[in-house]
Design a protein around this motif. Structure first.
Motif, PDB file in Angstrom:
ATOM      1  N   CYS A  91       0.890  -1.176   0.195  1.00 39.28           N
ATOM      2  CA  CYS A  91      -0.067  -0.109  -0.101  1.00 39.28           C
ATOM      3  C   CYS A  91       0.886   1.307   0.099  1.00 39.28           C
ATOM      4  O   CYS A  91       1.663   1.575   1.035  1.00 39.28           O
ATOM      5  CB  CYS A  91      -1.113  -0.070   1.279  1.00 39.28           C
ATOM      6  N   HIS A 122       0.195   3.490   2.996  1.00 38.28           N
ATOM      7  CA  HIS A 122       0.743   3.197   4.288  1.00 38.28           C
ATOM      8  C   HIS A 122       2.312   3.332   4.405  1.00 38.28           C
ATOM      9  O   HIS A 122       2.757   3.787   5.314  1.00 38.28           O
ATOM     10  CB  HIS A 122       0.247   1.799   4.407  1.00 38.28           C
ATOM     11  N   LYS A 123       2.857   3.259   3.177  1.00 39.82           N
ATOM     12  CA  LYS A 123       4.367   3.126   3.038  1.00 39.82           C
ATOM     13  C   LYS A 123       4.718   4.609   3.117  1.00 39.82           C
ATOM     14  O   LYS A 123       5.828   4.668   3.913  1.00 39.82           O
ATOM     15  CB  LYS A 123       4.611   2.478   1.690  1.00 39.82           C
ATOM     16  N   HIS A 128       2.382   6.406   6.673  1.00 37.53           N
ATOM     17  CA  HIS A 128       2.382   5.520   7.842  1.00 37.53           C
ATOM     18  C   HIS A 128       0.887   5.552   8.419  1.00 37.53           C
ATOM     19  O   HIS A 128       0.753   5.637   9.720  1.00 37.53           O
ATOM     20  CB  HIS A 128       3.507   5.961   8.852  1.00 37.53           C
ATOM     21  N   ASP A 154      -3.092   4.004   7.586  1.00 35.28           N
ATOM     22  CA  ASP A 154      -4.069   2.852   7.106  1.00 35.28           C
ATOM     23  C   ASP A 154      -5.098   3.606   6.363  1.00 35.28           C
ATOM     24  O   ASP A 154      -5.824   4.399   6.805  1.00 35.28           O
ATOM     25  CB  ASP A 154      -4.639   1.925   8.202  1.00 35.28           C
ATOM     26  N   CYS A 155      -5.111   3.004   5.111  1.00 33.72           N
ATOM     27  CA  CYS A 155      -6.104   3.344   4.196  1.00 33.72           C
ATOM     28  C   CYS A 155      -7.337   2.576   4.259  1.00 33.72           C
ATOM     29  O   CYS A 155      -7.258   1.457   5.007  1.00 33.72           O
ATOM     30  CB  CYS A 155      -5.496   3.378   2.528  1.00 33.72           C
ATOM     31  N   CYS A 190      -6.257  -1.095   3.550  1.00 32.31           N
ATOM     32  CA  CYS A 190      -4.984  -1.712   4.274  1.00 32.31           C
ATOM     33  C   CYS A 190      -5.606  -2.987   5.021  1.00 32.31           C
ATOM     34  O   CYS A 190      -6.552  -3.039   5.709  1.00 32.31           O
ATOM     35  CB  CYS A 190      -4.433  -0.868   5.092  1.00 32.31           C
ATOM     36  N   ASN A 208      -7.442   5.429  11.988  1.00 35.59           N
ATOM     37  CA  ASN A 208      -6.298   5.683  12.042  1.00 35.59           C
ATOM     38  C   ASN A 208      -6.302   6.654  13.522  1.00 35.59           C
ATOM     39  O   ASN A 208      -5.506   7.223  13.609  1.00 35.59           O
ATOM     40  CB  ASN A 208      -5.886   6.779  11.134  1.00 35.59           C
TER      41      ASN A 208
END
Length: 131
Positions: A33, A36-37, A40, A42-43, A46, A120
């Protein structure tokens, strides 16, 4: 049109076999993802790959821990898929009116955005939504 259904079925079956045999937590050939990468966070998607792997191994609780929205949406999507398949083979139109309501895309969008924000948040009930 029939060829399209056959090709789609082959692709889906191939993906099911890949996700059943290979755990995305262990093998690194699965796509990562980018959200996220780089951020940092979460989509909404994820954890979906790990959730699919867990579902294929009939571990619903683990799948819900990876991506609750995916697990909760799958029954609705399965009903839609089976109604389309049924309509195709029987020439009987099974219309799920929910999908054709003009508010449906808006409702889905709002649900996804709320899930995205909630997963998140670092607070106790929301932290369980993280992938």
């Amino acid at each position: 049109m029939k060829l399209l259904y056959i090709l789609g079925s082959i692709v889906v079956l191939s993906l099911v076999i890949i996700y059943y045999k290979f755990n995305p937590e262990v093998y690194n050939f699965f796509p990562e993802c980018p959200f996220h990468k780089y951020f940092h966070l979460d989509c909404p998607g994820c954890g979906s790959q790990r959730a699919i792997h867990a579902l294929l191994h009939l571990n619903v609780q683990k799948a819900m821990g990876y991506n609750l929205l995916l697990v909760l949406s799958l029954p609705l999507l399965a009903v839609q898929l089976f109604s389309k398949i049924y309509a195709y083979f029987t020439n009987q139109n099974m219309v799920l009116r929910f999908w054709y309501n003009p508010n449906t895309p808006k409702i889905i969008f709002v649900i996804v955005i709320i899930f995205w924000i909630a997963r998140n948040l670092p607070y106790t009930p929301f932290s369980y939504l993280a992938a």
